[in-house]
Scaffold this active site. Sequence first.
Site, short mmCIF file in Angstrom:
data_model
loop_
_atom_site.label_atom_id
_atom_site.label_comp_id
_atom_site.label_asym_id
_atom_site.label_seq_id
_atom_site.Cartn_x
_atom_site.Cartn_y
_atom_site.Cartn_z
N HIS A 121 0.72 -1.09 0.07
CA HIS A 121 -0.08 -0.23 0.07
C HIS A 121 0.83 1.01 0.02
O HIS A 121 0.44 2.40 -0.15
CB HIS A 121 -1.04 0.24 1.53
N HIS A 160 -6.29 -7.19 -0.49
CA HIS A 160 -6.32 -5.74 -0.71
C HIS A 160 -5.62 -5.53 -1.99
O HIS A 160 -4.62 -6.26 -2.18
CB HIS A 160 -5.89 -5.10 0.45
ZN LIG Z 1 -4.01 -7.15 2.51
#
Ligand SMILES: [Zn+2]
Length: 336
Positions: A121, A160
């Site tokens: 991320h 994610h």
């Molecule tokens: Zn994750």
Amino acid sequence: MSCLVISNPRMMDHAPSETHPESPARLAAIEHRLETVPRLVHGMAEPARRSDIELIHPAAYVDAMETLRGEVGYIDGDTLTSPGSIDASWLAAGAAVQATRAVIDGDAQRSIALVRPPGHHAEPDRAMGFCFFSNVAIAAAAARARLGCERVLVVDWDVHHGNGTQRALYEREDILFFSVHQDPLYPGSGAVRERGAGPGLGYTVNAPLPPGMGDGAYRMLFDELLRPVADRFDPDLILVSAGFDAHLHDPLAQMRVSSEGFAGLCQVVNELADEHANGRLSLVLEGGYDLGALSESVAFCAEVLSGSTPPPKATPTPMEERVVSSLLRQHTEHRA
Ligand SMILES: [Zn+2]
């Protein structure tokens, strides 16, 4: 077949809060479970070189992170530092590069970097989502810039979307980013139409799946979307952003992949590495927040990487087949 596991206990000194799901106990659980896996070779991670980190992150960002060294700091509600966090983040990026270098130099046939904080991320100029440095993007860029690789395939199977990795690599045609993730879910990016830009157009491939998908859906997606993508790209190195939060027991998402299912996905990338990349494959840990599920899944992948017989191929349920078929059609339409 030899599989090298790179880590460092100082990565457990990143301990932002007692209740944070990305906890030091994650690494401890994995290390303990890996004691039962034969034929692994263990190596100690060292901090990344600043010049490697700066292949992805601007110097001003690295400087800003340095001001948090030794400090308790707040970046966002999910992303916090304790006194050991910045040290840990340099070790995490360093471990990813070391694991990559080992398979390129032939010191190991396969490798796993057991790291935290995770990386996918972290955008070039922004820490977020538990992540500080974009570990896998750094390793991929170092493989291109310094280790003689021509084409690097990054497979992100964390539940994610790897927004940070995508942003770092979006305009590159020499590093292909493939992500399968739950949608809707944090961070909200990763639509099929996000396909790269400029010379990188077509070198970002996103596979958003609705909640509830299990081993069969993931396996079908890997066989019918990832395989042809990898065959066309013909990578000479494969890196995996290996998060295990698509596991059916994970508390942060709603997917239904089993530990055997992850071993099956690992087997697909293992075969692709043999077919295209002279076996050069490295897994870098991302998420995974149920300690039992996480440690078992990593162990099953480590077994596959050390040459154990993989589990039988999972088949999709009729519903999973409809979902994945629809996604494959969207990809065909976007390519047209
Ligand atoms: Zn994750």
